[in-house]
Motif scaffolding. Structure first.
Motif, PDB file in Angstrom:
ATOM      1  N   TYR A   1       8.686   6.148   6.511  1.00  0.00           N
ATOM      2  CA  TYR A   1       7.596   5.091   6.569  1.00  0.00           C
ATOM      3  C   TYR A   1       8.494   3.852   7.002  1.00  0.00           C
ATOM      4  N   LEU A   2       8.032   3.407   8.347  1.00  0.00           N
ATOM      5  CA  LEU A   2       8.866   2.079   8.848  1.00  0.00           C
ATOM      6  C   LEU A   2       7.781   1.146   9.162  1.00  0.00           C
ATOM      7  N   VAL A   3       7.919   0.021   8.497  1.00  0.00           N
ATOM      8  CA  VAL A   3       7.021  -1.094   8.465  1.00  0.00           C
ATOM      9  C   VAL A   3       7.672  -2.416   9.301  1.00  0.00           C
TER      10      VAL A   3
ATOM     11  N   GLY B   1       0.836  -1.196   0.139  1.00  0.00           N
ATOM     12  CA  GLY B   1      -0.106   0.048  -0.074  1.00  0.00           C
ATOM     13  C   GLY B   1       0.905   1.141   0.148  1.00  0.00           C
ATOM     14  N   LEU B   2       2.097   1.321   0.787  1.00  0.00           N
ATOM     15  CA  LEU B   2       2.856   2.345   0.782  1.00  0.00           C
ATOM     16  C   LEU B   2       3.985   2.581  -0.615  1.00  0.00           C
ATOM     17  N   ALA B   3       4.494   1.371  -1.265  1.00  0.00           N
ATOM     18  CA  ALA B   3       5.107   1.569  -2.097  1.00  0.00           C
ATOM     19  C   ALA B   3       4.711   0.879  -3.547  1.00  0.00           C
ATOM     20  N   GLY B   4       3.427   0.542  -3.587  1.00  0.00           N
ATOM     21  CA  GLY B   4       2.823   0.129  -4.968  1.00  0.00           C
ATOM     22  C   GLY B   4       2.546   0.962  -5.859  1.00  0.00           C
ATOM     23  N   ASP B   5       2.168   0.603  -6.975  1.00  0.00           N
ATOM     24  CA  ASP B   5       1.834   1.547  -8.169  1.00  0.00           C
ATOM     25  C   ASP B   5       0.753   2.871  -7.834  1.00  0.00           C
ATOM     26  N   THR B   6       0.038   2.803  -6.616  1.00  0.00           N
ATOM     27  CA  THR B   6      -0.904   3.759  -6.360  1.00  0.00           C
ATOM     28  C   THR B   6      -0.578   4.006  -4.722  1.00  0.00           C
TER      29      THR B   6
ATOM     30  N   VAL C   1      10.816  -2.823   4.140  1.00  0.00           N
ATOM     31  CA  VAL C   1      10.578  -2.313   5.659  1.00  0.00           C
ATOM     32  C   VAL C   1      10.756  -0.911   5.998  1.00  0.00           C
ATOM     33  N   ARG C   2      11.576  -0.195   5.077  1.00  0.00           N
ATOM     34  CA  ARG C   2      11.409   1.238   5.294  1.00  0.00           C
ATOM     35  C   ARG C   2      11.930   2.041   4.049  1.00  0.00           C
TER      36      ARG C   2
END
Length: 161
Positions: A109-111, A37-42, A88-89
């Motif tokens: 963003y840290l996951v 969700g953070l790094a995908g296409d949208t 991860v980040r």
């Protein structure tokens, strides 16, 4: 449209910024789901205050990747990633903005995996332009309510209480 160019910075700014807001939330989904969700296409498509998030450089993404997003329909941001630890980040600094509000602005963003899903920490770090420095210090402007809206949208999207 004229663009305002912001000052560049490295990841140390997320610890030293004059204004820093960090939100940690436990989400009942797998870290891979949050990362997508953070790094995908949208990226961040669930956030009602954001629109048009898209990468402007080709995959694979990493340090140096660029993207654009619009906040509240009026503030367009051109971002460049200064950290990318896949899954991860990642962190970006805003390179240009459509409104001259900030000297420096970025997000981290840290996951992190947990026993019940994911701990996601979202940090906003900024330095306003000198004209806005005093109001920002006194009132939390710009955008404290806007940031809380992004966090609420994120919790709802991922099913957190």
């Amino acid at each position: 449209m004229p663009w305002s160019t912001l000052e560049r910075f490295d990841v140390s700014f997320f610890d030293t910024a004059p204004h820093r807001h960090s939100f940690t939330m436990d989400l009942p989904v797998a870290p891979e789901t949050v990362w997508q969700g953070l790094a995908g296409d949208t990226p961040l498509s669930w956030c009602r205050g954001l629109s048009g998030g898209r990468y402007t450089s080709p995959a694979p993404h990493g340090v140096g990747t660029t993207r654009e997003i619009t906040a509240r329909g009026v503030l367009r941001l051109r971002e460049e990633f200064v950290r990318w630890e896949e899954g991860v980040r990642h962190s970006f600094c805003v390179a240009q903005a459509s409104l001259p509000l900030f000297r420096r602005f970025g997000e981290d963003y840290l996951v992190e995996p947990t026993a019940s899903g994911t701990r996601f920490t979202w940090t906003f770090a900024f330095e306003p332009v000198p004209l806005l420095a005093r109001p920002a210090a006194l009132t939390g402007v710009p955008g404290a309510a806007f940031l809380k809206g992004l966090i609420g949208d994120t919790k709802r999207h991922f099913g957190a209480a």
